[in-house]
Design a protein around this motif. Structure first.
Motif, PDB file in Angstrom:
ATOM      1  N   GLU A   1       2.000   1.873  -3.539  1.00 24.30           N
ATOM      2  CA  GLU A   1       0.920   2.451  -4.338  1.00 24.30           C
ATOM      3  C   GLU A   1       0.779   3.953  -4.097  1.00 24.30           C
ATOM      4  O   GLU A   1       0.526   4.719  -5.030  1.00 24.30           O
ATOM      5  CB  GLU A   1      -0.398   1.737  -4.030  1.00 24.30           C
ATOM      6  N   SER A   2       0.948   4.381  -2.854  1.00 24.03           N
ATOM      7  CA  SER A   2       0.743   5.801  -2.535  1.00 24.03           C
ATOM      8  C   SER A   2       1.976   6.651  -2.842  1.00 24.03           C
ATOM      9  O   SER A   2       1.874   7.869  -2.964  1.00 24.03           O
ATOM     10  CB  SER A   2       0.366   5.960  -1.059  1.00 24.03           C
TER      11      SER A   2
ATOM     12  N   SER B   1       0.840  -1.209   0.000  1.00 24.13           N
ATOM     13  CA  SER B   1       0.000   0.000   0.000  1.00 24.13           C
ATOM     14  C   SER B   1       0.873   1.256   0.000  1.00 24.13           C
ATOM     15  O   SER B   1       0.488   2.296  -0.558  1.00 24.13           O
ATOM     16  CB  SER B   1      -0.933   0.005   1.215  1.00 24.13           C
TER      17      SER B   1
END
Length: 383
Positions: A284-285, A281
């Motif tokens: 992804e950010s 995650s």
């Protein structure tokens, strides 16, 4: 089905450990897979195999325990390590396990497992020994990157097949005249089936997130990270940024001290270790992956980055150039903070156009680093 025991000794979860986890998960439907592992990392492999297929050899890194910690630390320092002695004591237990389960192939990962496997093979002479080479410590010039055990303590003539995770690793062993019975080059692969539909959006704001994976490990170049961020801080560029740090961070470590000494706390978010796959995650950010590593064989973090179309800025070292094409899906430097600062500023100024170029290139090379290819190659050599 062949009976294969994968043997791993480690003090924590990193790239090599992720590869082992992925290998077990992917091959257990095709081979009778067993796992031999030390107690410190057994929890990472919970429920991946039936209990009867897992041998926990107990604690190995005793010097990290609080009981008699000082004494054990004195027995495990840069001059002497207690760990090989502890492993030797466990060899009979491992040998019996291999015989009782009629294991045909012992596949070791990381130095201590190889050290133990070579000792075991003297007793279990019929077993085939494979070893995956995950690193280059002891073969590069930086003397601070010493291997867990000197390579002189390994008799590679008793290793039936060496598996190198990059062309770089093979070339290095060859150049150092290390004996190679037989070998295969099998790139690390990751399973991104559940991420197949991920699409990195066009960037619309001027706040950039720089991702750094490596915590407070010297080999990962935390000092170069801080120096680079200090230069960015002084550059007076228009865009704002912050740095997310993943990986184990010890209390009062040099990374934390350097950040405080330079007054850069506002830029850093020290997350620490995150269990896979939850760490994705952060990939992804993020807007870029920064890897000023001093040594890398074939880093999983870079493979994860290309599958998520995350531009990479890294040291031109090890197997990284086999994944990153300079100026196409990332930038490769010579581990100088000034050069890295220039790369980051250039990427920030031309982010969306560079992202499009990186996506197109990554689309072509992703299949090469898919876990399915890794499984197929391993099944070939097991047969």
């Amino acid at each position: 089905m062949r009976r294969v025991a994968i043997y791993l000794i480690s003090d924590g979860m990193g790239g090599a450990e992720q590869v082992v986890w992925q290998t077990i998960k992917g091959l257990s439907n095709y081979e009778s897979i067993y796992l031999i592992v030390n107690n410190e990392i057994t929890s990472y492999f919970t429920n991946i195999l039936p209990d009867n297929n897992v041998l926990n050899i107990g604690d190995v890194y005793l010097h990290s325990k609080k009981t008699f910690r000082v004494v054990r630390f004195l027995l495990n320092n840069r001059y002497y390590s207690l760990i090989p002695f502890i492993i030797r004591l466990k060899s009979a237990k491992i040998g019996n396990y291999l015989r009782n389960n009629k294991i045909e192939i012992l596949h070791s990962h990381l130095d201590y497992a190889l050290y133990s496997s070579l000792y075991i093979k003297k007793i279990n002479t019929n077993i085939k020994l494979f070893h995956t080479v995950h690193g280059a410590f002891g073969l590069i010039e930086d003397k601070l990157l010493k291997p867990l055990l000197p390579l002189s303590r390994f008799d590679f003539s008793h290793v039936d097949k060496l598996i190198f995770v990059s062309q770089y690793n093979y070339n290095l062993y060859k150049s150092k005249n290390i004996f190679i019975n037989d070998f295969k080059i099998i790139y690390n692969g990751i399973d991104f089936d559940n991420k197949g539909g991920y699409f990195r959006p066009v960037k619309t704001n001027k706040i950039f997130e720089i991702l750094y994976v490596g915590g407070s490990k010297y080999v990962k170049g935390y000092d170069i990270l801080v120096e680079t961020i200090d230069l960015l801080h002084e550059s007076n560029f228009e865009n704002s940024f912050h740095v997310v740090v993943l990986g184990s961070i010890t209390n009062n470590c040099e990374l934390v001290n350097m950040i405080k000494q330079r007054g850069l706390e506002q830029y850093f978010n020290l997350i620490g270790f995150v269990d896979p796959p939850l760490h994705l995650s952060y990939f992804e950010s993020a807007d870029m992956l920064f890897m000023p590593s001093r040594s890398e064989a074939f880093p999983i973090a870079v493979i994860e980055a290309i599958f998520l179309d995350l531009p990479v800025i890294a040291n031109n070292v090890g197997g990284i150039p086999e994944i990153i094409e300079n100026g196409i899906n990332g930038f490769l430097g010579n581990n100088m903070s000034q050069e890295y600062c220039s790369f980051i500023l250039s990427l920030m100024e031309n982010y969306n156009s560079f992202l499009l170029k990186a996506k197109n290139y990554n689309m072509k090379i992703k299949p090469k680093f898919n876990a399915i290819n890794m499984y197929k190659r391993l099944l070939e050599i097991y047969s």
